[in-house]
Scaffold this motif. Structure first.
Motif, PDB file in Angstrom:
ATOM      1  N   TYR A 117      -5.566  18.830  75.586  1.00  0.00           N
ATOM      2  CA  TYR A 117      -6.904  18.381  75.188  1.00  0.00           C
ATOM      3  C   TYR A 117      -7.979  19.407  75.563  1.00  0.00           C
ATOM      4  CZ  TYR A 117      -4.742  13.770  74.594  1.00  0.00           C
ATOM      5  OH  TYR A 117      -3.946  12.728  74.193  1.00  0.00           O
ATOM      6  N   LEU A 144      -9.165   4.770  76.385  1.00  0.00           N
ATOM      7  CA  LEU A 144     -10.599   4.480  76.412  1.00  0.00           C
ATOM      8  C   LEU A 144     -10.944   3.499  77.526  1.00  0.00           C
ATOM      9  CD1 LEU A 144     -11.456   4.157  72.612  1.00  0.00           C
ATOM     10  CD2 LEU A 144     -11.424   6.190  74.062  1.00  0.00           C
ATOM     11  N   ASN A 147      -8.430   5.417  82.242  1.00  0.00           N
ATOM     12  CA  ASN A 147      -8.395   6.886  82.290  1.00  0.00           C
ATOM     13  C   ASN A 147      -7.441   7.344  83.388  1.00  0.00           C
ATOM     14  OD1 ASN A 147     -11.988   7.019  81.711  1.00  0.00           O
ATOM     15  ND2 ASN A 147     -10.324   6.656  80.311  1.00  0.00           N
ATOM     16  N   TYR A 152      -9.037  11.711  80.265  1.00  0.00           N
ATOM     17  CA  TYR A 152     -10.283  11.008  79.946  1.00  0.00           C
ATOM     18  C   TYR A 152     -10.259  10.593  78.485  1.00  0.00           C
ATOM     19  CZ  TYR A 152     -11.701  12.832  84.429  1.00  0.00           C
ATOM     20  OH  TYR A 152     -11.748  13.115  85.764  1.00  0.00           O
ATOM     21  N   GLY A 153     -10.520   9.299  78.259  1.00  0.00           N
ATOM     22  CA  GLY A 153     -10.371   8.749  76.927  1.00  0.00           C
ATOM     23  C   GLY A 153     -11.195   9.442  75.865  1.00  0.00           C
ATOM     24  N   HIS A 154     -12.343   9.984  76.252  1.00  0.00           N
ATOM     25  CA  HIS A 154     -13.203  10.618  75.245  1.00  0.00           C
ATOM     26  C   HIS A 154     -12.550  11.869  74.653  1.00  0.00           C
ATOM     27  CE1 HIS A 154     -14.497  14.116  77.618  1.00  0.00           C
ATOM     28  NE2 HIS A 154     -14.518  13.311  78.670  1.00  0.00           N
ATOM     29  N   TRP A 155     -11.577  12.449  75.369  1.00  0.00           N
ATOM     30  CA  TRP A 155     -10.888  13.616  74.819  1.00  0.00           C
ATOM     31  C   TRP A 155     -10.188  13.251  73.522  1.00  0.00           C
ATOM     32  CZ3 TRP A 155      -7.972  15.879  79.699  1.00  0.00           C
ATOM     33  CH2 TRP A 155      -8.920  16.333  80.606  1.00  0.00           C
ATOM     34  N   VAL A 157     -11.027  10.900  71.407  1.00  0.00           N
ATOM     35  CA  VAL A 157     -12.052  10.729  70.371  1.00  0.00           C
ATOM     36  C   VAL A 157     -12.615  12.084  69.953  1.00  0.00           C
ATOM     37  CG1 VAL A 157     -14.268   9.666  69.811  1.00  0.00           C
ATOM     38  CG2 VAL A 157     -12.622   8.424  71.204  1.00  0.00           C
ATOM     39  N   ASP A 158     -12.837  12.976  70.909  1.00  0.00           N
ATOM     40  CA  ASP A 158     -13.338  14.318  70.591  1.00  0.00           C
ATOM     41  C   ASP A 158     -12.383  15.033  69.626  1.00  0.00           C
ATOM     42  OD1 ASP A 158     -15.467  13.908  72.262  1.00  0.00           O
ATOM     43  OD2 ASP A 158     -14.702  15.138  73.905  1.00  0.00           O
ATOM     44  N   LYS A 161     -12.569  13.538  66.133  1.00  0.00           N
ATOM     45  CA  LYS A 161     -13.754  14.024  65.412  1.00  0.00           C
ATOM     46  C   LYS A 161     -13.506  15.409  64.835  1.00  0.00           C
ATOM     47  CE  LYS A 161     -17.262  11.456  68.033  1.00  0.00           C
ATOM     48  NZ  LYS A 161     -18.366  11.575  69.022  1.00  0.00           N
ATOM     49  N   TRP A 175      -9.051  -0.607  69.927  1.00  0.00           N
ATOM     50  CA  TRP A 175     -10.053   0.116  69.125  1.00  0.00           C
ATOM     51  C   TRP A 175      -9.415   1.348  68.493  1.00  0.00           C
ATOM     52  CZ3 TRP A 175     -12.303   4.916  68.829  1.00  0.00           C
ATOM     53  CH2 TRP A 175     -13.498   5.007  68.099  1.00  0.00           C
TER      54      TRP A 175
END
Length: 297
Positions: A117, A144, A147, A152-155, A157-158, A161, A175
């Motif tokens: 990631y 999400l 963690n 980290y969950g945002h990785w 999502v990043d 994107k 989700w």
């Protein structure tokens, strides 16, 4: 939240919690006969004992134990190796929570692997050496919400994107599952069967990484024979996952430009935890996603 976290304040503030070094004489073993000593006395005693065994029996006579790691892991490793002992191990008790993943991977490939990631680069996604995962497989995990282990969950999502596709294997429609290219609503506890069936499809259709397998994988013929009974048709009845979805999952996993396996405690807590983790990690291996940018590193 894990009940251990909820109980943490009770442990930290417990009136019986040890706050100072304590020592007990040999003749008092088995008795509650501890005496408080200073930190200097404790350090001197530790140094004396370690050097005694090193000088008389060799550095290899000392074993260094740790739990699941977290903040102390790297320091204990350096301590063991600077002392001269290769005997660094994990003292997790039982088959639960993280241990099956670590030992399942280590037993078959020599290490535990994590998704790429871009955590290794200071400039993250902008680093020219980072490769975006083609597919992220979230298996028995909800990054999400939880963690765990530095993820980290945002990785996730990043990466989504930036174009990473997502496959989610979870009884619950999370989700991430709602945003996935493919969601497999698996019957709880049948993860190993699904992994074996996906491997069978890959081998049957010749979509595994044959060059990587020829160069790096031992026992592949025996492995192919072992997964052969787990046809998509048979496994659909075991896992409650439609036959065509099993085939589609295998193709997505094998044919993506770099596949990350993001798995969690849900697999660790099954009755067949260790072989299940070996079955999942084998999917990573036969698709050539070990030490692979955009795969597992």
């Amino acid at each position: 939240l894990c009940v251990r976290c909820l109980a943490l304040t009770e442990a930290v503030n417990n009136k019986d919690r040890l706050r100072y070094p304590m020592i007990r004489k040999k003749e008092d073993r088995g008795k509650d006969a501890w005496e408080r000593i200073s930190w200097d006395e404790a350090y001197n005693l530790i140094e004396e004992k370690l050097n005694y065994y090193k000088e008389n029996f060799g550095a290899e006579s000392v074993m260094f134990w740790k739990g699941t790691g977290r903040d102390i892991a790297t320091y204990l490793s350096r301590f063991a190796w600077s002392f001269g002992s290769p005997n660094l191990t994990s003292g997790i008790n039982g088959i639960a929570c993280y241990a099956p993943r670590v030992f399942g991977c280590t037993a078959t490939s020599g290490s535990f692997w994590v998704g790429d990631y871009s955590q290794q680069f200071a400039d993250r996604y902008d680093n020219p050496n980072w490769k975006m995962p083609g597919l992220i497989v979230v298996w028995g995990n909800n990054p999400l919400i939880s963690n765990s282990d530095g993820l980290y969950g945002h990785w996730v999502v990043d990466c989504m994107k930036r174009g990473s596709k997502l496959m989610v294997i979870d009884p619950k429609c999370t989700w991430l599952a709602a945003k996935a290219e493919l969601w497999l609503q698996i019957r709880p506890g049948t993860d190993a069967a699904l992994a074996m069936s996906m491997a069978n499809v890959m081998i049957e259709e010749g979509i595994y990484d044959q060059e990587f397998v020829d160069c790096w994988c031992y026992g592949f013929e025996e492995y192919a024979e072992r997964v052969a009974p787990y046809t998509a048709e048979k496994t659909s009845g075991i896992t409650w996952v439609p036959e065509e979805d099993i085939r589609r999952a295998a193709r997505l996993f094998a044919q993506s430009e770099g596949t990350v396996l993001q798995w969690g405690v849900a697999v660790d807590q099954t009755t067949e935890a260790l072989p299940a983790c070996q079955a999942l990690s084998s999917l990573v291996m036969i698709t050539g996603n070990l030490d692979n940018p955009g795969g597992m590193i």
